[in-house]
Design a protein around this motif. Structure first.
Motif, mmCIF file in Angstrom:
data_model
loop_
_atom_site.group_PDB
_atom_site.id
_atom_site.type_symbol
_atom_site.label_atom_id
_atom_site.label_comp_id
_atom_site.label_asym_id
_atom_site.label_seq_id
_atom_site.Cartn_x
_atom_site.Cartn_y
_atom_site.Cartn_z
ATOM 1 N N ILE A 144 5.344 -36.738 -14.932
ATOM 2 C CA ILE A 144 5.023 -36.263 -16.265
ATOM 3 C C ILE A 144 5.464 -34.806 -16.412
ATOM 4 C CG2 ILE A 144 2.689 -35.296 -16.017
ATOM 5 C CD1 ILE A 144 1.820 -37.401 -18.110
ATOM 6 N N PRO A 145 5.939 -34.405 -17.598
ATOM 7 C CA PRO A 145 6.314 -33.000 -17.775
ATOM 8 C C PRO A 145 5.056 -32.138 -17.861
ATOM 9 C CG PRO A 145 6.517 -34.173 -19.839
ATOM 10 C CD PRO A 145 6.132 -35.190 -18.814
ATOM 11 N N SER A 152 4.022 -29.921 -19.995
ATOM 12 C CA SER A 152 3.385 -29.750 -21.298
ATOM 13 C C SER A 152 4.189 -30.509 -22.351
ATOM 14 C CB SER A 152 3.320 -28.269 -21.682
ATOM 15 O OG SER A 152 4.617 -27.808 -22.007
ATOM 16 N N LYS A 186 5.368 -40.171 -26.188
ATOM 17 C CA LYS A 186 3.911 -40.056 -26.335
ATOM 18 C C LYS A 186 3.235 -41.389 -26.000
ATOM 19 C CE LYS A 186 1.237 -36.887 -28.993
ATOM 20 N NZ LYS A 186 1.322 -35.922 -30.109
ATOM 21 N N ILE A 205 3.397 -42.059 -22.214
ATOM 22 C CA ILE A 205 2.483 -41.265 -21.391
ATOM 23 C C ILE A 205 1.102 -41.914 -21.324
ATOM 24 C CG2 ILE A 205 1.288 -39.031 -21.248
ATOM 25 C CD1 ILE A 205 3.910 -37.725 -22.178
ATOM 26 N N LEU A 206 0.717 -42.621 -22.383
ATOM 27 C CA LEU A 206 -0.581 -43.313 -22.368
ATOM 28 C C LEU A 206 -0.680 -44.341 -21.239
ATOM 29 C CD1 LEU A 206 -1.185 -43.784 -26.198
ATOM 30 C CD2 LEU A 206 -2.459 -42.291 -24.644
ATOM 31 N N ALA A 217 0.285 -43.892 -18.285
ATOM 32 C CA ALA A 217 0.051 -43.204 -17.002
ATOM 33 C C ALA A 217 -1.308 -43.549 -16.413
ATOM 34 C CB ALA A 217 0.163 -41.694 -17.182
ATOM 35 N N ARG A 218 -2.254 -43.812 -17.304
ATOM 36 C CA ARG A 218 -3.619 -44.074 -16.872
ATOM 37 C C ARG A 218 -3.726 -45.275 -15.928
ATOM 38 N NH1 ARG A 218 -8.749 -43.903 -20.943
ATOM 39 N NH2 ARG A 218 -10.256 -43.451 -19.333
ATOM 40 N N PHE A 220 -1.451 -46.177 -13.819
ATOM 41 C CA PHE A 220 -0.713 -45.957 -12.578
ATOM 42 C C PHE A 220 -1.674 -45.511 -11.472
ATOM 43 C CE2 PHE A 220 4.021 -45.902 -13.300
ATOM 44 C CZ PHE A 220 3.968 -46.640 -14.463
ATOM 45 N N ASP A 221 -1.186 -45.485 -10.234
ATOM 46 C CA ASP A 221 -2.029 -45.019 -9.134
ATOM 47 C C ASP A 221 -2.068 -43.502 -9.072
ATOM 48 O OD1 ASP A 221 -2.768 -47.587 -7.845
ATOM 49 O OD2 ASP A 221 -0.589 -47.774 -7.660
ATOM 50 N N TYR A 222 -0.914 -42.889 -9.299
ATOM 51 C CA TYR A 222 -0.829 -41.433 -9.197
ATOM 52 C C TYR A 222 -0.082 -40.859 -10.396
ATOM 53 C CZ TYR A 222 -2.169 -41.928 -4.269
ATOM 54 O OH TYR A 222 -2.834 -42.210 -3.112
ATOM 55 N N ILE A 223 -0.421 -39.622 -10.734
ATOM 56 C CA ILE A 223 0.316 -38.885 -11.755
ATOM 57 C C ILE A 223 0.803 -37.581 -11.128
ATOM 58 C CG2 ILE A 223 0.230 -37.759 -14.009
ATOM 59 C CD1 ILE A 223 -2.102 -39.636 -14.752
ATOM 60 N N VAL A 224 2.107 -37.378 -11.127
ATOM 61 C CA VAL A 224 2.678 -36.144 -10.579
ATOM 62 C C VAL A 224 3.238 -35.326 -11.739
ATOM 63 C CG1 VAL A 224 4.543 -35.192 -9.150
ATOM 64 C CG2 VAL A 224 3.190 -37.130 -8.310
ATOM 65 N N ILE A 225 2.799 -34.074 -11.840
ATOM 66 C CA ILE A 225 3.278 -33.198 -12.918
ATOM 67 C C ILE A 225 4.521 -32.457 -12.428
ATOM 68 C CG2 ILE A 225 2.687 -31.269 -14.422
ATOM 69 C CD1 ILE A 225 -0.259 -32.159 -14.141
#
Lengths: 202, 202
Positions: free
Chosen positions: B123-124, B126, B153, B156-157, B159-160, B162-167
């Motif tokens: 994910i970016p 911001s 947009k 990105i919803l 993402a929830r 998924f197992d992991y979120i990397v910024i």
């Protein structure tokens, strides 16, 4: 709004090098808070109240249990040991991560009360190595050593119910793995989701 | 008996820097295998068959779908893209870890067929940054850009789940986090338990 901190519980059969590893982890990861246990045993030479343990009387300890102030506790060889609940709750509410260095039964008790706690089982690289470590650091009789080994074998079976198993062969590698577990936990989607939601609203 | 390899699926809205990051990850982690997708689109200049994609005809692709040879597939702007099931199965059976760089719907399809797959959402940092990236790399009309942002947009919803979120803010940090996720996965108790059982029997 801050994300809540995480609880990492590290347990191991005796002779696995847990104390050394936890000390190293805390020195490399200064953002981690270490949970200091309460105990009713007397301080050993060099042990400092409020640093190694909080040394309290049996009366005080039992009062804490009765008031529900212990996240987990145990009586070992006639002495009480316990983890103060308030300290853990305050830290994680403030977004701090916390490390508990407690025994296997204690770890299981924490998981029951706080299912979000991450349980890490530290294990020696081989059975022979565990034997060697227990024998070399022990001044006990062969009978006592045999008992300790039997106990270790039983304890290792509990590893299955933990979240992670770290093999302590090369100390530096085990440390790296612990650090990975902590960092990966931060990236779990359920942990990071509140942050992402804010990103979308911005 | 070897432990099975793991499947890491990396997905992101466009403009998150996924391709760069995956390339870096593979160069730092040579034990990872990259799953090469099949596609029916024509190679772009510089793209090599069997390295960037397996370029196949629509007839071949449809036959693979019919025979159940695709772990996941999608039709995007008239072209088919898909992940070959046999390749993934053979690698993990041989104890190799595998990285899939596929879209979000593809990731969800993989998780359904292989619940043990680890889904990582990139994910970016911001919303403004994502906007900047999409605008700067696009030669599209403002209308098209608006559409892309709306699509991002919505994506990105996902993402929830998924197992992991990397910024992906600082590339090096995002890379470290990916490596942590891979290393922590190796230490999961259910992954390591067979090894420990052998240790106890020795």
């Amino acid at each position: 709004m801050k994300n809540k901190g995480d609880i990492f519980v590290i347990s191991a059969p005796s002779g696995t090098g847990k104390t050394t590893l936890v000390r190293l982890l805390l020195s490399r990861f200064p953002t981690l808070s270490f949970s200091i246990s309460y105990t009713t045993r007397l301080p050993r030479p060099g042990e400092v109240n409020g640093q190694h343990y909080f040394f309290v009387s049996e009366k005080e300890f039992k009062k804490s249990i009765a008031k529900g102030e212990m996240l987990e506790w145990a009586k070992v060889y006639g002495h009480y040991y316990g983890t103060p609940l308030t300290f853990v709750q305050e830290k994680i509410a403030a977004g701090k991560d916390i490390v508990l260095d407690i025994d296997i039964q204690g770890a299981q008790a924490v998981k029951k009360k706080m299912p979000e706690a991450i349980l890490i089982f530290l294990i020696p690289p081989s059975w022979n190595e565990l034997q060697r470590r227990i024998i070399s650091r022990s001044s006990d009789s062969p009978e006592e050593i045999k008992k300790r080994l039997e106990a270790a074998k039983k304890e290792i079976l509990a590893a299955r119910e933990f979240d992670y198993i770290v093999i302590n062969d090369v100390l530096e590698d085990a440390l790296k793995e612990l650090v990975s577990i902590i960092q990966a936990t931060k990236a779990r989607a359920n942990k990071r989701w509140p942050e992402i939601k804010r990103l979308l609203q911005a």
